[in-house]
Design a protein around this motif. Sequence first.
Motif, short mmCIF file in Angstrom:
data_model
loop_
_atom_site.label_atom_id
_atom_site.label_comp_id
_atom_site.label_asym_id
_atom_site.label_seq_id
_atom_site.Cartn_x
_atom_site.Cartn_y
_atom_site.Cartn_z
N SER A 11 1.40 -4.84 11.07
CA SER A 11 1.53 -4.07 9.83
C SER A 11 1.43 -4.93 8.58
O SER A 11 0.88 -4.51 7.58
N ASP A 12 1.93 -6.18 8.64
CA ASP A 12 1.90 -7.03 7.45
C ASP A 12 0.49 -7.28 6.95
O ASP A 12 0.23 -7.32 5.76
N ASP A 13 -0.44 -7.43 7.89
CA ASP A 13 -1.82 -7.74 7.51
C ASP A 13 -2.52 -6.55 6.90
O ASP A 13 -3.56 -6.67 6.29
N ASP A 14 -1.94 -5.37 7.11
CA ASP A 14 -2.63 -4.15 6.72
C ASP A 14 -2.15 -3.57 5.40
O ASP A 14 -2.75 -2.64 4.89
N VAL A 15 -1.04 -4.09 4.91
CA VAL A 15 -0.45 -3.47 3.73
C VAL A 15 -1.38 -3.64 2.53
O VAL A 15 -1.77 -4.75 2.18
N ILE A 16 -1.75 -2.51 1.94
CA ILE A 16 -2.61 -2.55 0.76
C ILE A 16 -1.72 -2.53 -0.48
O ILE A 16 -0.89 -1.64 -0.65
N GLU A 17 -1.88 -3.55 -1.30
CA GLU A 17 -1.10 -3.64 -2.54
C GLU A 17 -2.04 -3.83 -3.72
O GLU A 17 -3.19 -4.22 -3.53
N PRO A 18 -1.54 -3.57 -4.93
CA PRO A 18 -2.40 -3.79 -6.09
C PRO A 18 -2.82 -5.27 -6.18
O PRO A 18 -2.10 -6.15 -5.73
N PHE A 19 -4.00 -5.50 -6.72
CA PHE A 19 -4.49 -6.86 -6.90
C PHE A 19 -3.50 -7.65 -7.76
O PHE A 19 -3.06 -7.18 -8.80
N ALA A 20 -3.18 -8.86 -7.29
CA ALA A 20 -2.11 -9.62 -7.96
C ALA A 20 -2.65 -10.82 -8.74
O ALA A 20 -1.90 -11.55 -9.36
N GLY A 21 -3.98 -11.01 -8.70
CA GLY A 21 -4.55 -12.20 -9.35
C GLY A 21 -4.78 -12.03 -10.83
O GLY A 21 -4.24 -11.10 -11.47
N GLU A 22 -5.58 -12.95 -11.40
CA GLU A 22 -5.88 -12.93 -12.84
C GLU A 22 -6.69 -11.69 -13.21
O GLU A 22 -7.71 -11.41 -12.58
N THR A 23 -6.24 -10.97 -14.25
CA THR A 23 -7.07 -9.87 -14.76
C THR A 23 -7.08 -9.92 -16.28
O THR A 23 -6.11 -10.34 -16.91
N ALA A 24 -8.20 -9.51 -16.85
CA ALA A 24 -8.31 -9.38 -18.31
C ALA A 24 -9.24 -8.22 -18.59
O ALA A 24 -9.95 -7.75 -17.69
N SER A 25 -9.24 -7.75 -19.82
CA SER A 25 -10.09 -6.62 -20.16
C SER A 25 -10.78 -6.85 -21.51
O SER A 25 -10.13 -7.21 -22.49
N THR A 26 -12.08 -6.62 -21.54
CA THR A 26 -12.81 -6.74 -22.82
C THR A 26 -12.50 -5.55 -23.72
O THR A 26 -12.86 -5.55 -24.89
N ASN A 34 -9.69 10.61 -8.61
CA ASN A 34 -10.61 11.04 -7.55
C ASN A 34 -12.03 10.51 -7.72
O ASN A 34 -12.96 10.98 -7.07
N GLU A 35 -12.21 9.51 -8.58
CA GLU A 35 -13.51 8.85 -8.70
C GLU A 35 -13.76 8.07 -7.40
O GLU A 35 -12.98 7.20 -7.03
N LYS A 36 -14.85 8.40 -6.72
CA LYS A 36 -15.08 7.82 -5.38
C LYS A 36 -15.73 6.44 -5.47
O LYS A 36 -16.94 6.30 -5.35
N VAL A 37 -14.91 5.43 -5.66
CA VAL A 37 -15.43 4.07 -5.79
C VAL A 37 -14.43 3.12 -5.14
O VAL A 37 -13.23 3.36 -5.16
N GLY A 38 -14.94 2.05 -4.51
CA GLY A 38 -14.04 1.06 -3.93
C GLY A 38 -13.34 0.29 -5.04
O GLY A 38 -13.89 0.13 -6.13
N VAL A 39 -12.11 -0.16 -4.79
CA VAL A 39 -11.37 -0.88 -5.82
C VAL A 39 -10.88 -2.24 -5.33
O VAL A 39 -10.70 -2.45 -4.12
N VAL A 40 -10.68 -3.16 -6.26
CA VAL A 40 -10.11 -4.45 -5.92
C VAL A 40 -8.62 -4.27 -5.65
O VAL A 40 -7.92 -3.66 -6.45
N ALA A 41 -8.17 -4.78 -4.53
CA ALA A 41 -6.76 -4.69 -4.18
C ALA A 41 -6.41 -5.94 -3.38
O ALA A 41 -7.22 -6.87 -3.29
N THR A 42 -5.21 -5.94 -2.83
CA THR A 42 -4.79 -7.04 -1.97
C THR A 42 -4.43 -6.44 -0.63
O THR A 42 -3.76 -5.40 -0.57
N LYS A 43 -4.88 -7.07 0.45
CA LYS A 43 -4.55 -6.59 1.79
C LYS A 43 -4.07 -7.79 2.59
O LYS A 43 -4.78 -8.78 2.70
N GLY A 44 -2.86 -7.67 3.13
CA GLY A 44 -2.31 -8.81 3.85
C GLY A 44 -2.25 -10.04 2.97
O GLY A 44 -2.44 -11.17 3.42
N GLY A 45 -2.03 -9.81 1.66
CA GLY A 45 -1.90 -10.92 0.72
C GLY A 45 -3.21 -11.52 0.25
O GLY A 45 -3.22 -12.48 -0.51
N LYS A 46 -4.34 -10.95 0.69
CA LYS A 46 -5.64 -11.51 0.30
C LYS A 46 -6.43 -10.50 -0.52
O LYS A 46 -6.37 -9.30 -0.25
N PRO A 47 -7.20 -10.98 -1.51
CA PRO A 47 -7.99 -10.04 -2.32
C PRO A 47 -9.08 -9.38 -1.49
O PRO A 47 -9.63 -10.00 -0.57
#
Length: 494
Positions: free
Chosen positions: A83-98, A302-315
């Motif tokens: 289960s630990d490897d499968d947990v989907i969490e929000p992306f935790a790395g560097e983010t910025a927005s123009t 409901n916009e059907k697009v893949g998103v950046v996230a973290t799974k099992g601690g990896k982006p």
Amino acid sequence: SNSTTGENNMSDNYETLLATATRRCDAVGQSHILAHLSDDSISKDVKLAFLQSIDEIPLESLSASLQGALDEEAMLKSGGGSSDDDVIEPFAGETASTTTTDATQLAALKEAHAIGMKAAAAGEVAALLLAGGQGTRLGYNGPKGMYDIGLPSHSTLFQFMAQRIKKLGLLSGKGEKAVPFYIMTSPLNHKATVEYFTKHDNFGIDVHFFPQGTLPSLTPEGKMILETPTSLAVAPDGNGGIYPAMVKHGILTDMKSRGIKYIHAFGVDNALVKPADPTFVGYCISKSADCGNKVLWKTSPNEKVGVVATKGGKPCIVEYSDISKEMSERRAGGGDDGRLVFGAGNICNHFYTLDFMENVIVPNLGNMYHVARKKIPYYDDETKETVKPTSNNGIKLESFIFDVFPLSKSMAVLDVARSEEFAPVKNPPGTDSDSPDTARRLFSDVAKEWVKRAGATLTGDVDSDLCEVGPMTSYNGEGLEGMRGTTVDCPFSI
């Protein structure tokens, strides 16, 4: 006598290839594909071409690639590993927005732009285009990059990209060839693409072409499938095939020998793409990122697009179908007006350091494949015909360009303005989304916005979708100061 020499050479070449193919196929249990080479009714030319095609196939790694893909498929079906490897969490790395209004972040992005420009001027940045797509869905018979979306200049998607690269080189102070342009074609459109660029003198920039690979389709037991007595059923290896293709065609070696350090990769079907975008490249450099993703923040759950996230601690990129309704609706701060937590929409716009590609991605390529179960036409020995099956009978192996994200140790995400950077061209003219018409409208809106920002007033048909500021005039709205106080009659082409 020349013709005999030619025939003898061909005969020698044939025997050599046959011996190699026989040895390689025997070693991996694939010798069934050579069964028809003893058939004298098939010409030597046809047999030779068949043996040459076998020469290109990574026979030795096929079964491991298939096994890895099947293991992954089984794991997903059973609800997945620990289960630990499968947990989907929000992306935790560097983010910025123009699109930020935050002064500190804006200053940092301005600094990032300067860093990106400096890297381009130093010859450290390459642009990498995925251009394997055909214009079929647009009703156009040819490479998608040769499609004209109907602006006054009649520029094609290829031309917009090439001229933006040229302009960027000029802006960097190092001339129009400062940023090399590497284009991955498909075996289907390679020739047409190269001819198009040759006809236009490569638009005056430094361009290199290499075709995407194909992989043989396999039976569920891992045997290669003959489509005719002398041709294998093959399929493109997915856009993740860009990595093995770069190795095979010496692209990484070429980049390294030129002193390239940073690579900006993107797809062909975005009319507003900014190749080698100095803000994005510079942002990733400033964050010491090994890998980066330029994204569009989702506006609705409901916009059907893949998103950046973290799974099992990896982006990673998590597909729309793998996120629960609750997760897709979750907003920052918990309220209704924060932005979506799982909102970093993937648009196939990526940054890599050459070091990450060479030393992290390449050694891990073997275990990147996924199973796609398909209907594969096959040759029937009994009826001596190619049969088109009505149900899935085989497996295509494919990989995705973002499959490498979990290998990243420091991934950065830059969110950009949809209205300024994304005009997808996927659906036929007349469609109300992602079509040449919607792309032309978006392109025109950007042109009008730049002209207004420069201090000009628009008159005439201000709703026109035939307004254009060409890439050689401006890469990103800069250099239009001379228009201050003027009036510009729409439609226009500047």
